[in-house]
Design a protein around this motif. Structure first.
Motif, mmCIF file in Angstrom:
data_model
loop_
_atom_site.group_PDB
_atom_site.id
_atom_site.type_symbol
_atom_site.label_atom_id
_atom_site.label_comp_id
_atom_site.label_asym_id
_atom_site.label_seq_id
_atom_site.Cartn_x
_atom_site.Cartn_y
_atom_site.Cartn_z
ATOM 1 N N ALA A 1 50.193 -33.457 18.048
ATOM 2 C CA ALA A 1 49.657 -33.320 19.516
ATOM 3 C C ALA A 1 50.653 -32.936 20.308
ATOM 4 O O ALA A 1 50.401 -32.118 21.434
ATOM 5 C CB ALA A 1 49.173 -34.939 19.548
ATOM 6 N N ALA A 2 51.815 -33.183 20.216
ATOM 7 C CA ALA A 2 53.007 -33.197 21.062
ATOM 8 C C ALA A 2 53.241 -31.304 21.227
ATOM 9 O O ALA A 2 53.837 -31.172 22.282
ATOM 10 C CB ALA A 2 54.291 -33.785 20.813
ATOM 11 N N LYS A 3 52.916 -30.781 20.280
ATOM 12 C CA LYS A 3 52.976 -29.313 19.885
ATOM 13 C C LYS A 3 51.755 -28.649 20.289
ATOM 14 O O LYS A 3 51.813 -27.472 20.179
ATOM 15 C CB LYS A 3 53.407 -29.023 18.596
ATOM 16 C CG LYS A 3 54.975 -29.505 18.408
ATOM 17 C CD LYS A 3 55.968 -29.020 19.198
ATOM 18 C CE LYS A 3 57.305 -29.567 19.084
ATOM 19 N NZ LYS A 3 58.280 -28.734 19.868
ATOM 20 N N GLY A 4 50.616 -29.297 20.814
ATOM 21 C CA GLY A 4 49.617 -28.408 21.407
ATOM 22 C C GLY A 4 48.360 -28.854 20.481
ATOM 23 O O GLY A 4 47.353 -27.872 21.000
ATOM 24 N N VAL A 5 48.371 -29.296 19.498
ATOM 25 C CA VAL A 5 47.083 -29.574 18.624
ATOM 26 C C VAL A 5 46.254 -30.436 19.324
ATOM 27 O O VAL A 5 46.543 -31.547 19.854
ATOM 28 C CB VAL A 5 47.415 -30.159 17.100
ATOM 29 C CG1 VAL A 5 46.189 -30.411 16.504
ATOM 30 C CG2 VAL A 5 48.276 -29.052 16.357
ATOM 31 N N ASP A 6 44.761 -30.160 19.588
ATOM 32 C CA ASP A 6 43.985 -30.858 20.141
ATOM 33 C C ASP A 6 43.425 -31.952 19.183
ATOM 34 O O ASP A 6 42.628 -31.730 18.505
ATOM 35 C CB ASP A 6 42.893 -30.160 20.789
ATOM 36 C CG ASP A 6 41.884 -31.054 21.804
ATOM 37 O OD1 ASP A 6 42.028 -32.204 21.432
ATOM 38 O OD2 ASP A 6 41.016 -30.211 22.106
ATOM 39 N N VAL A 7 44.135 -33.093 19.161
ATOM 40 C CA VAL A 7 43.892 -34.108 18.352
ATOM 41 C C VAL A 7 42.580 -34.876 18.283
ATOM 42 O O VAL A 7 41.879 -34.974 17.215
ATOM 43 C CB VAL A 7 44.984 -35.172 18.025
ATOM 44 C CG1 VAL A 7 44.663 -36.281 17.179
ATOM 45 C CG2 VAL A 7 46.247 -34.739 17.569
ATOM 46 N N LEU A 8 42.048 -34.963 19.441
ATOM 47 C CA LEU A 8 40.613 -35.452 19.716
ATOM 48 C C LEU A 8 39.637 -34.511 19.128
ATOM 49 O O LEU A 8 38.670 -34.956 18.235
ATOM 50 C CB LEU A 8 40.247 -35.428 21.249
ATOM 51 C CG LEU A 8 38.965 -36.081 21.565
ATOM 52 C CD1 LEU A 8 38.714 -37.424 20.891
ATOM 53 C CD2 LEU A 8 38.522 -36.107 23.073
ATOM 54 N N TYR A 9 39.941 -33.146 19.099
ATOM 55 C CA TYR A 9 38.854 -32.076 18.623
ATOM 56 C C TYR A 9 39.142 -32.337 16.808
ATOM 57 O O TYR A 9 38.143 -32.264 16.372
ATOM 58 C CB TYR A 9 39.400 -30.837 18.867
ATOM 59 C CG TYR A 9 38.430 -29.709 18.253
ATOM 60 C CD1 TYR A 9 37.238 -29.775 18.483
ATOM 61 C CD2 TYR A 9 39.315 -28.802 17.440
ATOM 62 C CE1 TYR A 9 36.686 -28.565 17.670
ATOM 63 C CE2 TYR A 9 38.325 -28.077 16.698
ATOM 64 C CZ TYR A 9 37.291 -27.748 16.951
ATOM 65 O OH TYR A 9 36.519 -26.811 16.164
ATOM 66 N N VAL A 10 40.498 -32.390 16.491
ATOM 67 C CA VAL A 10 40.626 -32.482 15.131
ATOM 68 C C VAL A 10 39.768 -33.745 14.474
ATOM 69 O O VAL A 10 39.237 -33.643 13.454
ATOM 70 C CB VAL A 10 41.999 -32.567 14.595
ATOM 71 C CG1 VAL A 10 42.183 -32.842 13.203
ATOM 72 C CG2 VAL A 10 42.750 -31.327 15.028
ATOM 73 N N LEU A 11 39.619 -34.889 15.132
ATOM 74 C CA LEU A 11 39.214 -35.945 14.631
ATOM 75 C C LEU A 11 37.750 -36.078 14.952
ATOM 76 O O LEU A 11 37.079 -36.689 14.090
ATOM 77 C CB LEU A 11 39.989 -37.057 15.075
ATOM 78 C CG LEU A 11 41.466 -37.586 14.816
ATOM 79 C CD1 LEU A 11 41.839 -38.791 15.752
ATOM 80 C CD2 LEU A 11 41.488 -37.592 13.372
ATOM 81 N N THR A 12 37.147 -35.523 16.043
ATOM 82 C CA THR A 12 35.752 -35.625 16.272
ATOM 83 C C THR A 12 34.966 -34.564 16.332
ATOM 84 O O THR A 12 33.851 -34.674 16.462
ATOM 85 C CB THR A 12 35.534 -36.463 17.876
ATOM 86 O OG1 THR A 12 36.220 -35.456 18.790
ATOM 87 C CG2 THR A 12 36.526 -37.765 17.918
ATOM 88 N N GLY A 13 35.507 -33.358 16.508
ATOM 89 C CA GLY A 13 34.961 -32.285 17.032
ATOM 90 C C GLY A 13 34.757 -31.793 18.448
ATOM 91 O O GLY A 13 33.873 -30.702 18.626
ATOM 92 N N ARG A 14 34.933 -32.910 19.213
ATOM 93 C CA ARG A 14 35.016 -32.717 20.652
ATOM 94 C C ARG A 14 36.225 -32.329 21.186
ATOM 95 O O ARG A 14 37.277 -33.007 20.786
ATOM 96 C CB ARG A 14 34.425 -33.898 21.097
ATOM 97 C CG ARG A 14 32.816 -34.338 20.865
ATOM 98 C CD ARG A 14 32.375 -35.372 21.674
ATOM 99 N NE ARG A 14 33.173 -36.448 21.863
ATOM 100 C CZ ARG A 14 33.217 -37.670 20.975
ATOM 101 N NH1 ARG A 14 32.522 -37.598 19.964
ATOM 102 N NH2 ARG A 14 34.432 -38.545 21.172
ATOM 103 N N ARG A 15 36.223 -31.002 21.893
ATOM 104 C CA ARG A 15 37.543 -30.890 22.786
ATOM 105 C C ARG A 15 37.889 -31.917 23.584
ATOM 106 O O ARG A 15 36.989 -32.623 24.647
ATOM 107 C CB ARG A 15 37.203 -29.509 23.179
ATOM 108 C CG ARG A 15 37.127 -28.341 22.384
ATOM 109 C CD ARG A 15 38.605 -27.751 21.986
ATOM 110 N NE ARG A 15 38.543 -26.926 21.006
ATOM 111 C CZ ARG A 15 39.446 -26.420 20.037
ATOM 112 N NH1 ARG A 15 40.523 -26.993 20.214
ATOM 113 N NH2 ARG A 15 39.338 -25.473 19.465
#
Length: 117
Positions: A52-66
């Motif tokens: 996440a600190a490098k720009g991965v949208d972790v909420l999106y990864v986990l839930t499918g919502r940006r």
């Protein structure tokens, strides 16, 4: 239906990183990264925090919502949004109107129409 692995792969590609590179960022070997993306293994909190600190949208990864963060924006988009947010409220309407005009002109150009202005 896409799962965590598919979305993690999508984020890695969006950031133009190899499996090895994203794995290193997350503190795991490339085979662990590959397993995350295949969905045979799930990433832990330390990995998700690091990527996440490098720009991965972790909420999106986990839930499918940006997420509401700017992680998925290009540098130019982020600068435009930052400028908008710094603009006094009373001037934002003008920015919105101008952007609507330019968006309509761009759509017309893509559709092969001419736009007078």
């Amino acid at each position: 239906m896409s799962g965590i692995g598919d979305r993690l792969l999508e984020e890695r590609k969006r950031l133009k990183l190899s499996q090895t590179a994203l794995g290193e960022i997350g503190g795991v070997h490339s085979n662990a990264q590959r397993n995350y993306e295949k969905g045979t293994r799930s990433p832990d909190a330390a990995y998700l925090s690091a990527v996440a600190a490098k720009g991965v949208d972790v909420l999106y990864v986990l839930t499918g919502r940006r997420s509401a963060t700017d992680a998925s924006l290009t540098t130019d988009e982020a600068a435009l949004l930052d400028n908008y947010r710094k603009t006094p409220q009373e001037r934002r309407r003008t920015i919105a109107e101008v952007s609507q005009v330019y968006a309509a002109a761009g759509k017309a150009e893509r559709n092969g129409e001419t736009c007078s202005g």
